[in-house]
Design an enzyme around this catalytic site. Structure first.
Site, PDB file in Angstrom:
ATOM      1  N   LYS A  71      -4.902  16.893  -3.599  1.00  0.00           N
ATOM      2  CA  LYS A  71      -3.768  15.967  -3.729  1.00  0.00           C
ATOM      3  C   LYS A  71      -2.462  16.684  -4.041  1.00  0.00           C
ATOM      4  O   LYS A  71      -1.387  16.254  -3.626  1.00  0.00           O
ATOM      5  CB  LYS A  71      -4.051  14.958  -4.852  1.00  0.00           C
ATOM      6  N   SER A 181      -4.338   3.233   2.813  1.00  0.00           N
ATOM      7  CA  SER A 181      -5.153   3.290   1.595  1.00  0.00           C
ATOM      8  C   SER A 181      -5.306   1.880   1.032  1.00  0.00           C
ATOM      9  O   SER A 181      -4.344   1.122   0.979  1.00  0.00           O
ATOM     10  CB  SER A 181      -4.486   4.176   0.545  1.00  0.00           C
ATOM     11  N   LYS A 214      -2.166   7.340  10.055  1.00  0.00           N
ATOM     12  CA  LYS A 214      -3.566   7.207   9.632  1.00  0.00           C
ATOM     13  C   LYS A 214      -3.875   5.727   9.441  1.00  0.00           C
ATOM     14  O   LYS A 214      -3.152   5.027   8.733  1.00  0.00           O
ATOM     15  CB  LYS A 214      -3.818   7.973   8.331  1.00  0.00           C
TER      16      LYS A 214
END
Length: 351
Positions: A71, A181, A214
């Site tokens: 991350k 996400s 994504k």
């Protein structure tokens, strides 16, 4: 000590503590070139059959580590030495944030799955930019996955992405827009055509660095194809399919929050990827992620249009030996099918 022994020790700790232990070890290793060289000799597969030129960089093999593992760009060099052809760091947000309340990371060992509700915990753009400045330009490709801060309202999300693109475009070989996400409230609502059009049009004006989208697996195939086509038409350089799933029926004993990853999302992820590839193969770079745990599965994704691949959960369970076995296995599959280079196999099942 082999990875199975290390894993037994790490799995005595809760998943987040285990990750921090691994991160500390990986970060320490990155300061010692002789350790990195030893790891590379043992795990990194560099073979002309797997090498590809993409985004102006050489990818020595097609397997990358997915965002969410490194991350904060603390483990980047070590992850490459452990066999990954490229490393995607992040998700990075403009300001540092601590993420969601703990516990927020759960192992399902028998199902080789993980459930996470981390919530983009990261050190923030300024700190991560400084780390990347110390390691770039690197000898391997680095992608930066970017997301909005939790406190940023959706109507101001564009400003967050603008700031992040301007901050990282010169320090990355590609950027990834993360609006998929499940752990930032409202984020997946940005997976709509008007926002995507606006976002990628803006990105095109800001940088020549490739910017990818994504997507989540929790949408219809038609919706996925439509969103990805919109992104590519607006200037996206590629699509990464898919993020974690909120289909909790896939996982026995699942919590009712966070995203599920690993073996259990293999078919769901593949179905979305396949649908997108049928429409966009040959028009953009396609990266497949979600449930890849063997050379056989990796090869299936390649034959269905994946130029690159990513893993995360299977790396937790399989370690660097898995990275090596996937890459070596791909070479064997290519040879068995009479191919001399990976490019000949990409999309062969959908051409």
């Amino acid at each position: 000590m082999d990875y199975e022994s290390i894993k037994k020790i790490l799995f005595h700790f809760d998943p987040e503590t285990a990750h921090h232990i691994a991160e500390s070890a990986f970060e320490l290793a990155s300061f010692f070139p002789f350790i990195l060289n030893r790891l590379q000799e043992k795990f990194l597969v560099k073979d002309p059959m797997l090498s590809q030129e993409l985004f102006g960089k050489t990818f020595c093999n097609p397997l990358g580590i997915a965002a969410g593992f490194d991350k904060n760009a603390t483990m980047t060099k070590t992850l490459h030495a452990l066999g990954f052809g490229y490393v995607e760091i992040g998700t990075v947000t403009p300001k540092p944030q601590s993420g969601n309340p703990k516990p927020r990371l759960f192992r399902y060992i028998k199902q080789e799955a993980i459930q996470n509700a981390m919530g983009f915990n990261n050190d923030g753009a300024e700190v991560i930019k400084a780390r990347l400045q110390r390691i770039t330009p690197a000898s391997f490709p680095i992608g930066v996955n970017i997301g909005k801060n939790k406190t940023t309202p959706d109507e101001q999300a564009l400003q967050d992405y603008r700031f992040l693109i301007k901050t990282f475009h010169s320090l990355s070989d590609y950027l990834v827009i993360n609006i998929s996400s499940p752990n930032t409230p409202g984020l997946r609502d940005l997976q709509n055509e008007s926002f995507i059009k606006e976002l990628f049009s803006m990105a095109k004006e800001l940088t020549n660095t490739p910017v990818l989208l994504k997507i989540a697996p929790d949408m219809s195939e038609d919706q996925a194809v439509s969103l990805c086509s919109t992104a590519v038409d607006a200037g996206a350089a590629g699509v990464i399919a898919t993020n974690t799933s909120i289909d909790y029926s896939l996982l026995r004993g699942a919590k009712d929050f966070g995203g599920v990853s690993g073996k259990v999302i293999k078919e769901k992820s593949f179905a979305i990827f396949k649908a997108v590839a049928k429409e966009l193969f040959g028009k953009t770079v396609l990266i497949s992620v979600g449930g890849i745990d063997s050379a056989e599965e990796a090869y299936r994704r390649i034959r269905h249009g994946a130029t690159l691949l990513q893993i995360y959960t299977s790396f937790i369970y399989g370690g660097p030996g898995l990275v090596k076995s996937i890459n070596e296995g791909l070479i064997e599959y290519l040879k068995k099918d009479g191919f001399t280079h990976i490019s000949e196999a990409i999309g062969i099942d959908i051409r």
